[in-house]
Design an enzyme around this catalytic site. Structure first.
Site, PDB file in Angstrom:
ATOM      1  N   CYS A   3       0.835  -1.191   0.000  1.00 12.22           N
ATOM      2  CA  CYS A   3       0.000   0.000   0.000  1.00 12.22           C
ATOM      3  C   CYS A   3       0.880   1.255   0.000  1.00 12.22           C
ATOM      4  CB  CYS A   3      -0.933   0.015   1.211  1.00 12.22           C
ATOM      5  SG  CYS A   3      -0.065   0.182   2.788  1.00 12.22           S
ATOM      6  N   CYS A   6       3.566   1.613   2.670  1.00 12.62           N
ATOM      7  CA  CYS A   6       4.808   0.876   2.397  1.00 12.62           C
ATOM      8  C   CYS A   6       5.747   1.735   1.558  1.00 12.62           C
ATOM      9  CB  CYS A   6       4.514  -0.409   1.636  1.00 12.62           C
ATOM     10  SG  CYS A   6       3.486  -1.595   2.519  1.00 12.62           S
ATOM     11  N   ASP A 400       8.183  25.972 -33.623  1.00 14.60           N
ATOM     12  CA  ASP A 400       9.270  26.377 -34.501  1.00 14.60           C
ATOM     13  C   ASP A 400       8.769  26.123 -35.933  1.00 14.60           C
ATOM     14  OD1 ASP A 400      11.924  26.933 -35.487  1.00 14.60           O
ATOM     15  OD2 ASP A 400      12.143  24.768 -35.741  1.00 14.60           O
ATOM     16  N   ASP A 606      12.763  21.177 -33.031  1.00  6.36           N
ATOM     17  CA  ASP A 606      13.579  20.028 -33.422  1.00  6.36           C
ATOM     18  C   ASP A 606      15.066  20.335 -33.491  1.00  6.36           C
ATOM     19  OD1 ASP A 606      13.503  21.670 -35.664  1.00  6.36           O
ATOM     20  OD2 ASP A 606      13.662  19.976 -37.053  1.00  6.36           O
ATOM     21  N   ASP A 610      16.379  25.465 -30.709  1.00  7.67           N
ATOM     22  CA  ASP A 610      15.098  25.402 -30.008  1.00  7.67           C
ATOM     23  C   ASP A 610      15.256  24.948 -28.554  1.00  7.67           C
ATOM     24  OD1 ASP A 610      13.621  26.097 -32.316  1.00  7.67           O
ATOM     25  OD2 ASP A 610      13.736  24.038 -33.024  1.00  7.67           O
TER      26      ASP A 610
END
Length: 715
Positions: A3, A6, A400, A606, A610
């Site tokens: 649980c 724990c 971009d 990409d 960026d």
């Protein structure tokens, strides 16, 4: 672990180990992720976990173990077999049949369930108590022991057929074991995405060495080996096709629904399935550096991480069990005064049994695992749970342009030399400056020069020295003793170079959507000419923008390109706001300004330029066909260059967050309703046990509904 309590205890003991900087534990996978700035001895970590009452084994990165079942089916079956005779009289009573087993026979049936099949609750409960903590096992052990002990006392006290509670203790243990077994089965489904990716790893490869094809183990394959991929076979490793042509099915890696054509010089990914042609592939990455291994690692990291909302759950769980124990004592004391010890014990047992923090601990990780798993199936890799949770709040998306909304493969469409320079000389000088650069515009210049050289040998390649990049603006280099600058209008202005001679032509080209670069002599401040580039818009880009608008998300384009070209692209796509002539730092500061204005913003890019903006955004989303720097800065990576996946990533985030909220609501409401009912004597311990087991299973089952999710706009 059983649980949320724990989880909290194990995290605390691991965090106390010298050198440990950060610990994150996932209850659904029963795995811990430990981060440190220095090497750590696994033995020290295992010893700390052992003292807390648990056992740990080290996970090899290449093969994460399956989720271990908390209770096997045989134990559940045996517990049910022993408990059924105890439950039968109660069931028969509904049919009007009054029959009761002899108390000694009830004791014989109940004892193996309590102390043999239920031994796990005593072991884990004792270890929790010894560590001055509490968990579900302690609650179950205390509750069932109280019911069992009361029954033994009443049996030994004698009297005329006392009402015993052996059926309550046995059925509660049986139901809890059943719930943990069903829970473990459901957990395995949440890790299905990882296992599906694991099976894509071939065990062997066919390598061509010294003219012979040899079958060797995959871990013996090395970079630059030539592997042979026959039709229908799975590609053994990442590489570049050196010979042959075929179609490759990359569906399980990129989410691409159709096979893609691959020819000599193009990349293929390990784990994809070769189509109709024989391919020879030069290996470019093996082992942990392969695309498939990186995907698996990203999905594992996301599933191991905690969403911010989980920290609230952890704080609640830390005090939950002690509070329940106090409530059980108060219930016992109150009923002792009102109805006697027997009723007091039964009602206290019901409180202990129903107040289990299992559902609370599973609510968030189960939804995160299911959400990240289904996203990976469609080519959306979510790096961490924070990105998954934040993405549902996105109100604006910044794109971009080059490589994100456009194909990123521009071609040189026009050369316009300035007075005193001819077209051939302009191309020759520009190619010399750009040779060696990986920028898309640079490749376009070099390719145009090579094509021209093939038909006109007079255009000989020139050597450039002292090459230096001007981030976001262009490049400078020395060619034949002349210092040249090639780049944007901004870099020309910085060098005090007049563009008047070609300004009219440049304006017309920009209005037509072309990107303009200028070439100038930096020493004499003389303009040599302009180069115009055209880049095709991705077929999916307009639909991607429209999908975001349908989700009430604002769209912005941030580009280092000129305003005219950027406006032309923005108008074609329907983007609401276009900002051009931006340096990398400008993009990041614009993102920061939008955040200060109250927007929750995602940045899509990409390239290296960026990366600052991706890091500055609330959620960075990188295209996998871009640079590694961009992918490292982003929280989400799209495995194919399809901008429509942006809306899909936001959609799966919204669905996942809704599941987290639903799960937490039911986990909290279950305890808020169940505990008072049990305390006021309105809940039988057996019903409480069934409800407790059902709560955990229902939370995971609700999270698994995410596996039905599909992107609305598939390409």
């Amino acid at each position: 672990m059983s649980c949320a309590s724990c989880v909290g205890r194990v995290e605390r003991v691991l965090a106390a180990v010298p050198g440990v900087d950060k610990v994150s534990i996932n209850l659904a996978t029963e795995m811990a992720r430990v981060e440190s700035a220095q090497p750590l001895d696994f033995g020290m970590l295992a010893q700390a976990i052992d003292k807390a009452g648990y056992r740990a084994s080290q996970v090899e990165a290449a093969s994460p173990p399956p989720v271990a079942a908390s209770a096997d089916g045989r134990a559940v079956g045996l517990a049910a077999l022993f408990s059924l005779p105890l439950l039968l009289p109660m069931l028969l009573e509904f049919a009007g049949v009054h029959w009761m087993l002899d108390g000694r026979i009830q004791w014989l049936f109940a004892t193996p369930v309590q102390f043999w099949l239920g031994a796990r609750f005593y072991r884990a409960g004792w270890l929790a108590a010894r560590a001055r903590s509490g968990n579900m096992d302690l609650l179950v052990a205390l509750g069932t022991s109280a019911a069992y002990g009361l029954s033994v006392y009443l049996l030994l006290a004698g009297g005329a057929m006392p009402h015993l509670y052996f059926e309550a203790s046995s059925v509660v243990i049986t139901l809890v074991l059943l719930g943990k077994w069903l829970e473990a089965r459901a957990k395995r489904q949440t890790t299905a995405a990882i296992r599906a990716l694991q099976v894509l790893r071939p065990e062997s490869a066919r390598v061509r060495r010294d003219g012979q094809d040899l079958d060797i183990a995959i871990n013996e394959v090395r970079v630059d080996d030539i592997i042979v991929i026959r039709p229908g076979e799975r590609i053994a490793a990442d590489g570049i096709v050196t010979e042959g042509a075929s179609h490759v099915d990359e569906a399980l890696i990129t989410g691409e629904s159709l096979p893609v054509a691959r020819h000599a010089g193009e990349r293929v990914t390990g784990g994809a399935i070769n189509g109709e042609g024989l391919l020879l592939v030069r290996v470019s990455a093996v082992g942990a550096e392969s695309t498939l291994s990186r995907i698996i690692r990203l999905v594992e990291d996301a599933q191991a991480a905690k969403a911010p909302v989980q920290h609230l759950v952890d704080r609640v769980s830390a005090v939950f069990v002690p509070v329940v124990l106090v409530l059980a004592l108060l219930t016992f004391a109150g009923w002792w005064l009102v109805g006697g010890a027997e009723q007091a014990i039964i009602n206290a047992v019901a409180v202990l049994v129903i107040a289990c923090p299992c559902a609370l601990g599973l609510a968030t990780p189960a939804a995160i695992m299911a959400g990240t798993g289904v996203a990976a199936r469609y080519g959306i890799l979510i790096k961490d749970a924070e990105a998954l949770e934040l993405a549902h709040r996105i109100t604006a998306v910044a794109f971009d342009k080059t490589g994100t909304l456009t194909e990123g493969q521009p071609s040189l469409t026009e050369l316009a030399p300035a007075p005193g320079t001819d077209e051939t000389r302009l191309l020759q000088l520009a190619a010399a400056v750009q040779r060696g650069s990986e920028h898309p515009l640079a490749r376009a210049v070099v390719q145009a020069a090579e094509a021209r050289t093939a038909t006109s040998p007079a255009i000989a390649p020139l050597l450039a020295t002292d090459v230096s990049a001007l981030p976001g603006r262009g490049v400078a280099a020395t060619v034949e003793g002349v210092r040249l600058v090639l780049g944007s209008t901004r870099v020309m202005q910085e060098h005090g170079i007049s563009l008047q001679a070609l300004s009219t032509r440049a304006e017309a080209l920009e209005q037509a959507g072309h990107t303009i670069s200028w070439l100038a002599d930096a020493n004499t401040h003389q303009l040599l000419g302009l180069l115009a580039f055209g880049d095709r818009i991705k077929p999916q880009a307009r639909a991607a923008v429209q999908a975001l608008h349908a989700m009430n998300i604002q769209t912005v384009m941030l580009t280092g390109d000129n305003q005219g070209s950027a406006d032309a692209i923005g108008q074609q796509l329907g983007i609401q706001r276009v900002i051009a002539n931006m340096l990398p730092a400008d993009k990041a500061s614009t993102i920061a300004g939008m955040k200060r204005g109250g927007a929750t913003i995602a940045m899509i890019g990409d390239g290296i330029n960026d990366a600052p903006a991706l890091a500055a955004a609330d959620v960075g989303i990188a295209m996998s066909n871009g640079t590694d720097v961009a992918m490292h800065a982003a929280g989400i990576t799209l495995m194919r260059g399809d901008p429509a996946l942006v809306a899909a990533a936001i959609s799966i985030s919204r669905h996942s967050y809704n599941k987290i909220r639903q799960n937490l609501f039911w986990a909290f409401i279950y305890n808020l309703i169940g505990i008072p009912l049990a305390a006021f004597g309105l809940l039988n311990p057996m019903v409480a046990g069934g409800a407790m087991a059902l709560s955990s299973v229902s939370v995971i089952s609700n999270a698994l509904l995410l596996r039905r999710w599909k992107p609305e706009h598939r390409t």
